[in-house]
Design an enzyme around this catalytic site. Structure first.
Site, short mmCIF file in Angstrom:
data_model
loop_
_atom_site.label_atom_id
_atom_site.label_comp_id
_atom_site.label_asym_id
_atom_site.label_seq_id
_atom_site.Cartn_x
_atom_site.Cartn_y
_atom_site.Cartn_z
N ARG A 37 -53.92 76.29 -40.39
CA ARG A 37 -54.27 77.52 -41.34
C ARG A 37 -53.46 77.75 -42.40
NH1 ARG A 37 -55.26 81.94 -36.82
NH2 ARG A 37 -53.38 81.72 -36.48
N ASP A 38 -52.72 77.07 -42.80
CA ASP A 38 -51.85 77.27 -44.00
C ASP A 38 -51.65 76.02 -44.84
OD1 ASP A 38 -50.92 79.10 -46.04
OD2 ASP A 38 -48.74 79.08 -45.12
N ILE A 39 -52.56 75.09 -44.80
CA ILE A 39 -52.45 73.76 -45.86
C ILE A 39 -52.47 74.08 -47.04
CG2 ILE A 39 -53.60 71.68 -46.08
CD1 ILE A 39 -52.38 71.77 -43.58
N ASN A 43 -46.76 73.14 -48.23
CA ASN A 43 -46.30 72.70 -47.09
C ASN A 43 -46.62 71.46 -46.72
OD1 ASN A 43 -45.81 75.50 -46.38
ND2 ASN A 43 -47.97 75.85 -45.55
N THR A 78 -52.76 81.46 -46.78
CA THR A 78 -52.71 81.72 -48.33
C THR A 78 -53.72 81.85 -49.17
OG1 THR A 78 -50.58 80.36 -48.44
CG2 THR A 78 -51.40 80.91 -50.45
#
Length: 239
Positions: A37-39, A43, A78
């Protein structure tokens, strides 16, 4: 992020090499019951051999969702990498939003800029994709690149198929791996190592410049402190 921002955009062959590694990592994660959920590029790290590693699982969650039906409803991530269903506040599938974000990552490392600001229907660039006006979308990016069309037709088809407004119409991991673009050429380990060693040198050189600039600024500020102000000869004479 830094390796692309400072070292330049990747070729489609190199992009394919790392996108395949990212897909392998996401597939492993999803099959083991988690959605990231934050690729985003920030990261995604590379080890000493320039092998991709997915990091920062602060937003990860059980892929089955709180009710066990595979649907998640928490709005986080993001902004510029979030899938439209998250922006719209509806329930979503973890694997589909991770793959959506991975498509944005792929575009970004190939173009050295994002495909759109946010995946909302009212975003000028995403709106073209949502309405199927693909030629207008690619023309806009060609104009932003001084008229050069830097993308292959196979890549365009893959990207369009991964970022559709309706999550059910997007490609799954299996279909992505079978896509013609994924069957293209891959660079050798030697080519990757040479290219990314150069990119790493660029990042380190830029970091050194930043450290030197901060050090110089600190010295200037230190010299301005009262205890370090040099007095004129007249002031010393008066004393």
């Amino acid at each position: 992020f830094d390796l692309v921002a400072m070292g330049g955009r990747l070729s489609e062959d190199s992009g394919r090499h790392y996108f395949r590694q990212l897909l392998d990592g996401l597939d492993y994660m999803h099959k083991n019951g988690y959605a990231h959920r934050d690729i985003k590029p920030e990261n995604i790290l590379l080890d000493n051999n320039f092998v991709l590693k997915v990091s920062d699982f602060g937003f990860s969650t059980n892929i089955k969702g709180p009710n066990g039906d595979g649907m998640i409803e928490t709005q986080l991530g993001t902004q510029s990498y979030m899938a439209p269903e998250i922006h719209m506040g509806v329930k979503y599938e973890g694997a589909r939003v991770d793959l959506f974000a991975s498509a944005i990552v792929l575009f970004t490392i190939l173009a050295q800029r994002p495909p759109f600001r946010t995946a909302k229907p009212n975003d000028p660039h995403y709106n073209l994709l949502a309405k199927g006006k693909y030629s207008d979308f690619w023309q806009a990016h060609s104009e932003a690149n001084n008229g050069d069309d830097i993308f292959s037709s196979e890549f365009k088809d893959l990207f369009q198929s991964m970022v559709k407004l309706d999550p059910k119409k997007r490609l799954t991991t299996e279909h992505i791996l079978e896509h013609p673009w994924m069957q293209g050429a891959y660079p050798s380990e030697e080519e990757i190592f040479s290219d990314f060693t150069r990119r790493k040198d660029c990042v380190q050189e830029e970091a050194k410049k930043e450290r030197d600039a901060k050090r110089a600024k600190k010295e200037v500020n230190k010299a301005k402190l009262p205890g370090h102000v040099k007095r004129s000869g007249a002031e010393e004479f008066e004393e």
